[in-house]
Design a protein around this motif. Structure first.
Motif, mmCIF file in Angstrom:
data_model
loop_
_atom_site.group_PDB
_atom_site.id
_atom_site.type_symbol
_atom_site.label_atom_id
_atom_site.label_comp_id
_atom_site.label_asym_id
_atom_site.label_seq_id
_atom_site.Cartn_x
_atom_site.Cartn_y
_atom_site.Cartn_z
ATOM 1 N N UNK A 114 2.061 -17.770 3.292
ATOM 2 C CA UNK A 114 1.258 -17.985 4.577
ATOM 3 C C UNK A 114 0.103 -18.705 4.341
ATOM 4 N N UNK A 115 -0.604 -18.376 3.197
ATOM 5 C CA UNK A 115 -1.867 -18.957 2.894
ATOM 6 C C UNK A 115 -1.538 -20.261 2.059
ATOM 7 N N UNK A 116 -0.450 -20.533 1.669
ATOM 8 C CA UNK A 116 -0.143 -21.866 1.010
ATOM 9 C C UNK A 116 1.184 -22.212 1.460
ATOM 10 N N UNK A 117 1.349 -22.884 2.804
ATOM 11 C CA UNK A 117 2.991 -23.006 3.068
ATOM 12 C C UNK A 117 3.528 -24.188 2.483
ATOM 13 N N UNK A 118 2.714 -24.935 1.906
ATOM 14 C CA UNK A 118 3.330 -25.846 1.118
ATOM 15 C C UNK A 118 4.249 -25.521 -0.084
ATOM 16 N N UNK A 119 3.764 -24.387 -0.485
ATOM 17 C CA UNK A 119 4.485 -23.367 -1.670
ATOM 18 C C UNK A 119 5.850 -23.124 -1.113
ATOM 19 N N UNK A 120 5.709 -22.457 0.234
ATOM 20 C CA UNK A 120 6.784 -22.083 0.833
ATOM 21 C C UNK A 120 8.183 -23.288 0.836
ATOM 22 N N UNK A 121 7.548 -24.457 1.081
ATOM 23 C CA UNK A 121 8.567 -25.689 0.992
ATOM 24 C C UNK A 121 9.107 -25.923 -0.234
ATOM 25 N N UNK A 122 8.289 -25.603 -1.156
ATOM 26 C CA UNK A 122 8.586 -25.884 -2.795
ATOM 27 C C UNK A 122 9.087 -24.832 -3.485
ATOM 28 N N UNK A 123 9.657 -23.772 -2.897
ATOM 29 C CA UNK A 123 9.837 -22.680 -3.735
ATOM 30 C C UNK A 123 10.818 -22.687 -4.545
ATOM 31 N N UNK A 124 11.849 -23.668 -4.485
ATOM 32 C CA UNK A 124 12.821 -23.764 -5.241
ATOM 33 C C UNK A 124 12.622 -24.972 -6.190
ATOM 34 N N UNK A 125 11.652 -25.581 -6.067
ATOM 35 C CA UNK A 125 11.324 -26.548 -7.295
ATOM 36 C C UNK A 125 10.716 -26.342 -8.525
ATOM 37 N N UNK A 126 10.924 -26.998 -9.573
ATOM 38 C CA UNK A 126 10.538 -26.537 -10.786
ATOM 39 C C UNK A 126 8.926 -26.864 -11.002
ATOM 40 N N UNK A 127 8.491 -26.022 -11.568
ATOM 41 C CA UNK A 127 6.756 -26.005 -11.094
ATOM 42 C C UNK A 127 6.231 -27.177 -12.116
ATOM 43 N N UNK A 128 6.909 -27.535 -13.083
ATOM 44 C CA UNK A 128 6.328 -28.436 -13.943
ATOM 45 C C UNK A 128 6.179 -29.790 -13.411
ATOM 46 N N UNK A 129 6.973 -30.286 -12.110
ATOM 47 C CA UNK A 129 7.115 -31.410 -11.585
ATOM 48 C C UNK A 129 6.412 -31.348 -10.261
ATOM 49 N N UNK A 130 5.198 -30.304 -10.069
ATOM 50 C CA UNK A 130 4.571 -30.392 -8.899
ATOM 51 C C UNK A 130 3.341 -31.385 -9.238
ATOM 52 N N UNK A 131 2.678 -31.607 -8.171
ATOM 53 C CA UNK A 131 1.145 -32.417 -8.615
ATOM 54 C C UNK A 131 0.224 -31.525 -9.139
ATOM 55 N N UNK A 132 -0.976 -31.971 -9.203
ATOM 56 C CA UNK A 132 -1.878 -31.208 -9.642
ATOM 57 C C UNK A 132 -2.506 -30.221 -8.960
ATOM 58 N N UNK A 133 -2.433 -30.787 -7.453
ATOM 59 C CA UNK A 133 -3.017 -29.895 -6.308
ATOM 60 C C UNK A 133 -1.999 -28.656 -6.172
ATOM 61 N N UNK A 134 -0.730 -29.018 -5.920
ATOM 62 C CA UNK A 134 0.374 -28.097 -5.758
ATOM 63 C C UNK A 134 0.408 -26.974 -6.755
ATOM 64 N N UNK A 135 0.196 -27.544 -8.259
ATOM 65 C CA UNK A 135 -0.083 -26.391 -9.418
ATOM 66 C C UNK A 135 -1.340 -25.630 -9.251
ATOM 67 N N UNK A 136 -2.472 -26.174 -8.672
ATOM 68 C CA UNK A 136 -3.444 -25.231 -8.582
ATOM 69 C C UNK A 136 -3.353 -24.146 -7.454
ATOM 70 N N UNK A 137 -2.424 -24.809 -6.498
ATOM 71 C CA UNK A 137 -2.287 -23.632 -5.316
ATOM 72 C C UNK A 137 -1.285 -22.515 -5.968
#
Length: 261
Positions: free
Chosen positions: A123-146
């Motif tokens: 709820x607080x980080x809706x972008x993470x919900x869209x990326x929940x199945x993504x391998x974390x190492x491929x996230x951007x810097x901002x997404x990784x901080x979230x």
């Protein structure tokens, strides 16, 4: 909620990093700890979280109290159980796991990850919900901080500590991250201790601030007062008179304050 009293920290039995540090983090507040590289900010967070032994560091004097309890010698895992979560500098997510798996790992200390806690993070980080199945190492810097903040929230912290959350992020993302921090504090009542070199952003959301130099505190006060302090403007906000930055030696007021160092 957190009281650090006359804390002294030494690395490798010889390198004195914290020199009688004392500060207070009230319950429900956002407190900013500011300072240049090498001031001892990250060491302060490691002393609170119990991670000093992993880097050959130790508390040689003073105490750390959390929620009325002395935790100076308490194991790091037990401090997490008490309600202390740390987002380390550089994020340190589990790069080989998915976003969802990272969040589940954040709740490991409590044995399981309740669905309502996962829903709260999404709820607080809706972008993470869209990326929940993504391998974390491929996230951007901002997404990784979230993700790092979301993973810390899964441990249900009373005190959330953030070490340089703006590091390596574009200005727009920095604004977003600090917006999330302010919202978590306002809506969930989470107490926050944030270490930052970006003093402008930190003081915008903080209630109180401390400025460190060489392992000691040289200034503290309400965030609004620190924003207007001429020394803070000069050395941390880049707002010196005439738009030029001076050296420390050219500012007598600052020299008087630092003389005892």
């Amino acid at each position: 909620m957190l009281t650090i009293n006359n804390l002294e920290v030494i690395y490798n039995e010889v390198i004195l990093v914290l020199r009688g540090l004392s500060l207070v983090v009230p319950e429900g507040a956002i407190v900013a700890l500011l300072g240049s590289n090498g001031a001892g900010k990250s060491t302060t967070l490691k002393a609170v979280s119990g991670l000093l032994p992993t880097e050959q560091g130790e508390v040689t004097d003073g105490s750390v109290s959390f929620d009325g309890r002395d935790i100076t010698r308490v194991d790091a895992a037990d401090r997490v159980r008490l309600g202390i979560s740390l987002c380390m500098e550089g994020r340190h997510i589990f790069e080989h796991l998915t976003v969802h798996e990272n969040l589940i790992a954040g709740a490991y200390i409590h044995g399981r990850a309740p669905q309502e806690d996962l829903d709260l993070v999404y709820e607080y980080f809706p972008l993470l919900s869209d990326l929940r199945a993504r391998t974390a190492g491929f996230l951007s810097g901002g997404e990784q901080q979230m993700l790092a903040i979301g993973r810390a929230l899964m441990a249900k912290p009373k005190l959330l500590m953030l070490d340089e959350p703006s590091l390596g992020l574009a200005p727009k993302l920095v604004q977003e991250i600090f917006g999330y921090i302010a919202r978590l504090n306002a809506e969930l009542g989470t107490t926050v201790l944030v270490v930052e070199q970006n003093a402008t952003r930190a003081l915008e959301v903080a209630h109180h601030g401390y400025v460190m130099e060489q392992g000691r505190l040289v200034l503290d006060g309400p965030a609004a007062e620190l924003r207007d302090n001429p020394d803070v403007k000069e050395f941390y906000l880049g707002l010196g008179e005439g738009g030029t930055r001076k050296s420390y030696r050219e500012v007598k007021h600052y020299k008087r304050r630092k003389r005892w160092l």
